[in-house]
Design an enzyme around this catalytic site. Sequence first.
Site, PDB file in Angstrom:
ATOM      1  N   PHE A 180       0.822  -1.212   0.000  1.00 15.87           N
ATOM      2  CA  PHE A 180       0.000   0.000   0.000  1.00 15.87           C
ATOM      3  C   PHE A 180       0.850   1.252   0.000  1.00 15.87           C
ATOM      4  CE2 PHE A 180       0.415  -0.993   4.640  1.00 15.87           C
ATOM      5  CZ  PHE A 180       1.068   0.147   5.040  1.00 15.87           C
ATOM      6  N   GLY A 233       0.589  -1.175   9.468  1.00 19.36           N
ATOM      7  CA  GLY A 233      -0.630  -1.804   9.985  1.00 19.36           C
ATOM      8  C   GLY A 233      -1.399  -2.437   8.839  1.00 19.36           C
ATOM      9  N   HIS A 238       7.748  -7.178  11.890  1.00 24.08           N
ATOM     10  CA  HIS A 238       7.627  -6.455  10.614  1.00 24.08           C
ATOM     11  C   HIS A 238       6.212  -5.980  10.348  1.00 24.08           C
ATOM     12  CE1 HIS A 238       5.520  -9.810   8.841  1.00 24.08           C
ATOM     13  NE2 HIS A 238       5.652  -9.391   7.618  1.00 24.08           N
TER      14      HIS A 238
END
Lengths: 481, 142
Positions: free
Chosen positions: A205, A379, A404
């Site tokens: 993302f 996240g 991670h």
Amino acid sequence: MDVERIDAFSWRVPVGTVDGMRVPGIVFGTEALIRQAVDDRAVLQVANVATLPGIVGASMAMPDIHWGYGFPIGGVAAFDAAAGGVISPGGVGFDIACGVRLIRTDLAWETEVRPKIHELVAALGRETPRGTGTGGRLRLSRAALLRVLRDGVRSLLERGIGEDTDMRLCEDEGVLADAAPEEVSERALIRGAGQLGSLGAGNHFCEVQVVDEVLEPVAANVMGLFAGQVVVMIHCGSRGLGHQVCTDHVASMDRVMRPLGIEVPDRQLACVPLGHEAARRYLGAMNAAANFARANRHVLGDGVRVAFEEVFGRSARDIGIRLVYDVAHNLAKMEEHEVEGRRRMLCVHRKGATRALGPGEPSLPEDYRSIGQPVLIPGSMGTASYVLVGAAGAAARSFASTCHGAGRSLSRTQAKRRIDGHELARQLEEQGIVLAPASWKLLAEEAPFAYKDVSEVVRACEGAGLTRTVARLRPVGVVKG
Amino acid sequence: MVQRGAGFAFVDHTADIGVHAWGTSVGETFEQAGLALATLMGATSPAASGRPHVIRAEGPDLGGLLVAFLNELVFVCETADGVGVAALRVTHLEPRWLEAVVHLAQAVPAADGLAVKAATYHRLHVVEHEDGSAEVRVFLDV
């Protein structure tokens, strides 16, 4: 399977859990996270890695451990060449040097960005090629692609893309010196040629985030972070080029290791001794793919500058856009660590784990030497991301490694059964998160509830003495791969 | 697509996806595994035929051969933008070598294909039954 509690945040997988273990396993996490990992069979994978030749200390896993292929995701393992230690492409993974880049701005969320968030997400969407296949921001000639593989971010700066700080504040200053582009196959070059400056798909993302809370003001200040500020996080890797490098070298090692008498409990753990020709070739190709991954995030970061300039009508410099850090979480590196009282040169594999150097490390950029290495934890779309720094004790506890991300807890099928992409987008919009997905169907697979609680993972890393938590970031705009 | 005695199904995995494929011969089983992969990547075409493309793969055993074959198909699907698999036939199969013909045609326009990074050796399983039929299980990194 039994694991033994060592302390509140670390657990031992005893030698003997599977046949042939050379060292114990150590998994960091809270009791709840460990139980999930045992049920998920990921802890069995920690034990499998402990059987590989020349492993030292322990086969480790970070609190975001989950079931991978061969190695667990979240796995850390160090091998000593002098003790017959091996390198395994499966211990790095297919997405070589997949990682995270954080870019800061001087912009305040409430007053400056909130009124323009839809416009900003749309602009970032236009500047961020994503989804499957080709179509990166840069289409390179063969010669230019080979330069990227050899010189990483430096080759792009020479083309006028990015700024000097982008190199200084990137892990390894944006280039791994031991890259060997000649070990990257023709197929990998073909896959990579059109993909530089593209997100890919899955959990990758480009997010607009707000610094929600500063937990360690001194470190945050050094990084130029403050509460209420808008930042951008990019999560992606080496695209098809890296995937093909891993494919090529797993197949090669699968063939080579048999005559060497190396047996592994899962064929995806294929490996060869570090001194072997096949190891040298893989390391050279892996480093070249890592240079491509850094360059990929660098080019996407340049797109972020373009999008902000377009929306806010000011120069990126005027907006205060600057790289905070860029760090990989799928990589093997030759590093010196103290094991059993002596310094040893080890090949540290981190697969879904981030290097976390503590304060004072000479290899850190001078800007961050006093606070420790920034660690960037993405996240899962609707949940927080975190900025951490390596703790002084991480070197001794985890070969200077930490988590991670959140780690999946539900499969893609399970996630899709619970919600469809449009409904998920509606719910996220209600929470104030603007979305630009590549695919509505795939969006549901990445629903926040398909991941573990990232906050618990980060707390466990701090509890285990691996990292300190600097800031929590919350998403307000998501460009999804 | 699924014929009598041949077919495929997806196997759940926390982070990735498995394929279970079966057929009346090893070759047909490999074809089914290939179709499963193309389906997952959103790289199938409704056309009855298309431009033939030859795939060759080698492996140290049948399992390694299956992984090599699927990885060749990943390469073809990823680099042939907008083109999907209309048909797939394994034309020659030896224990360590195979040749297949993939017919490529315009794919259904869809952005729903998963980006498959590679086929893996993880829990790889290939069984050849006495009657010549076969089944395989292979995990894909997505």
